[in-house]
Design an enzyme around this catalytic site. Structure first.
Site, PDB file in Angstrom:
ATOM      1  N   HIS A  64      -9.321  10.608  31.823  1.00 47.07           N
ATOM      2  CA  HIS A  64      -9.983   9.362  31.425  1.00 47.07           C
ATOM      3  C   HIS A  64      -9.586   8.289  32.434  1.00 47.07           C
ATOM      4  O   HIS A  64      -8.439   7.864  32.446  1.00 47.07           O
ATOM      5  CB  HIS A  64      -9.569   8.972  30.005  1.00 47.07           C
ATOM      6  N   LEU A  65     -10.554   7.893  33.262  1.00 46.43           N
ATOM      7  CA  LEU A  65     -10.259   6.868  34.264  1.00 46.43           C
ATOM      8  C   LEU A  65     -10.568   5.471  33.737  1.00 46.43           C
ATOM      9  O   LEU A  65     -10.260   4.485  34.392  1.00 46.43           O
ATOM     10  CB  LEU A  65     -11.022   7.139  35.566  1.00 46.43           C
ATOM     11  N   HIS A 181     -15.410  18.808  22.745  1.00 47.00           N
ATOM     12  CA  HIS A 181     -14.263  18.292  21.985  1.00 47.00           C
ATOM     13  C   HIS A 181     -14.531  18.692  20.542  1.00 47.00           C
ATOM     14  O   HIS A 181     -15.441  18.158  19.914  1.00 47.00           O
ATOM     15  CB  HIS A 181     -14.195  16.766  22.148  1.00 47.00           C
ATOM     16  N   ASP A 308      -6.065  15.893  30.058  1.00 47.62           N
ATOM     17  CA  ASP A 308      -6.562  14.884  29.111  1.00 47.62           C
ATOM     18  C   ASP A 308      -5.816  13.567  29.322  1.00 47.62           C
ATOM     19  O   ASP A 308      -5.451  12.895  28.349  1.00 47.62           O
ATOM     20  CB  ASP A 308      -6.439  15.379  27.663  1.00 47.62           C
TER      21      ASP A 308
HETATM   22 ZN   LIG Z   1     -11.072  15.154  23.700  1.00 48.21          ZN
END
Ligand SMILES: [Zn+2]
Length: 432
Positions: A64-65, A181, A308
């Site tokens: 996640h950037l 997910h 993650d």
């Molecule tokens: Zn996730």
């Protein structure tokens, strides 16, 4: 200019290489690779890497950037510096930004930022559904044209099975995988830790294993009827692994990833300190689950390690356990955790680690393989396998410091990273 990397132990199972070599890099490619002293260079820089290990550049297919919209947590530049520091040459960033990456404009925005500011290769996953709401399909075709290489509603499970089927039918037309997910919101509700003894003892709302496993089973069934490649994200339970194993045995195009925190932490690490850096989604599971994940990774049922990497600001993680956001950063600790615990610990070969951290992510995402052979792109990870170091907040390149591993001593650390022949990390320092 040419660069001669000398005397490293070069390992790449793709070309059955494990030997001390000299590697000549020129014009972004591996120009020559051979026994020490046999590679000539007329003019250029030499670097002695005795005692280090040189492998195909590692890729993290789940980060996640936070750009656009949450740049106070992380952005493309800082996330890419963290990736380089951790030894990665490439990452795949998730679309749960603000706005959500669900059309071509947002994909192009991140790719443009990456071209300007990134030290590593940045690939983009687009949302499966508009706004991650699970209701209407995103603009998949336009996003693929703009460079998206996978689709996911990461952060949320797609609740409607018909919607998930349509998304997989559609994604298949573009020959890109769906990353899932897996989370059934009806079962999980406001759960924050694994359902069991620990949730009872700590008095916290529970997130049952079945809430994940039901969607893994469903998505495998949808993989069977759509033929779309399915990649299960951050798998966390032994039964989830069994489902993936059965799907693979049936010949379905199903793959999965595991995070370092699910591999090396479990619910027993949670105690009355209510450390919010241990609040994950999916949650840390039982010790038996953790050990099953390690075994499945060594066996290859779990295809790859993905961190993650989920940066959050200090003030967000400082809330009560129920209110703090889920996630830990992971880019800068993954190599030390996997190498130290599994490879140095004698549970996994170095070749398997490379298969899980360098080779498999690119295969799953349909990217060009990175190999240690002449003519190949010089995306290289070099690490010191013997170095012992302690995880400290002040050492992170990430803007956020919410690591589940603070204070831990790790073995093995990246020293140098080259992306298309250019140094992103040199002697442990990110090149700016
Ligand atoms: Zn996730």
């Amino acid at each position: 200019m040419a660069l001669l990397l000398k005397n490293a132990r070069c390992v790449d199972p793709q070309v059955e290489l494990d030997a001390i070599c000299d590697v000549l890099v020129r014009d972004g490619q591996i120009a020559q690779i051979g026994k020490p002293g046999t590679v000539d260079m007329a003019k250029g820089v030499q670097k002695d890497l005795s005692g280090r290990i040189l492998i195909p550049g590692m890729m993290d297919m789940h980060v996640h950037l936070r750009e656009p919209g949450y740049e106070y947590k992380e952005d493309v530049a800082s996330g890419s510096r963290a990736a380089a520091k951790g030894g990665f040459t490439a990452v795949l960033c998730m679309p749960n930004t603000k706005p959500v990456i669900n059309d071509a404009t947002q994909v192009a925005y991140v790719i443009d930022k990456a071209q300007l500011y990134a030290r590593t290769n940045i690939y983009v996953a687009g949302a499966l559904s508009h706004g991650l709401k699970g209701e209407a399909l995103s603009e998949m075709g336009d996003m693929v044209s703009s460079g998206a290489i996978a689709f996911t509603d990461d952060g949320r499970g797609v609740q409607d099975s018909g919607m998930m089927r349509r998304a997989m039918d559609y994604a298949k037309q573009f020959n890109v995988p769906v990353l899932s997910h897996c989370q059934d919101e009806g079962l999980v509700a406001n759960g924050v830790v694994n359902e069991g003894l620990v949730s009872t003892r700590l008095g916290l709302a529970s997130w049952p294993a079945a809430g994940e496993e039901i969607q893994i089973a469903r998505d495998i069934a949808l993989c069977e009827i759509t033929g779309c490649a399915l990649h299960v994200q951050h798998i966390s339970t032994a039964r989830g692994v069994d489902l993936v194993r059965a799907a693979k045995n049936a010949g379905l195009p199903v793959t999965c990833e595991v995070t370092p925190h699910h591999l090396f932490l479990c619910e027993d690490d949670l105690d009355e300190r209510y450390d919010t850096n241990l609040k994950m989604n999916p949650p840390l599971r039982t010790r038996d689950d953790m050990l099953a994940l390690q075994t499945a990774l060594t066996e290859g049922i779990i295809d790859c390690v993905a961190t993650d990497h989920a940066p959050h600001a200090a003030h967000e993680k400082a809330l009560e356990f129920e209110l703090a956001p889920f996630g830990t950063i992971g880019l800068e600790t993954a190599l030390g955790l996997v190498y130290g615990n599994l490879v140095a610990g004698g549970k996994m070969t170095l070749a398997s680690m490379i298969a899980r951290m360098s080779v498999a992510p690119r295969r799953i995402l349909g990217l060009q393989a990175v190999r240690l052979e002449e003519g190949n792109v010089a995306d290289l990870t070099i690490f010191n396998p013997d170095i012992l170091w302690t995880v400290r907040a002040e050492d992170f390149c990430s803007k956020s410091k919410n690591s589940a591993f603070l204070g831990l001593e790790l073995k093995g650390r990246a020293t140098d990273v080259y992306v298309e022949g250019y140094a992103s990390l040199e002697d442990g320092k990110v090149v700016d």
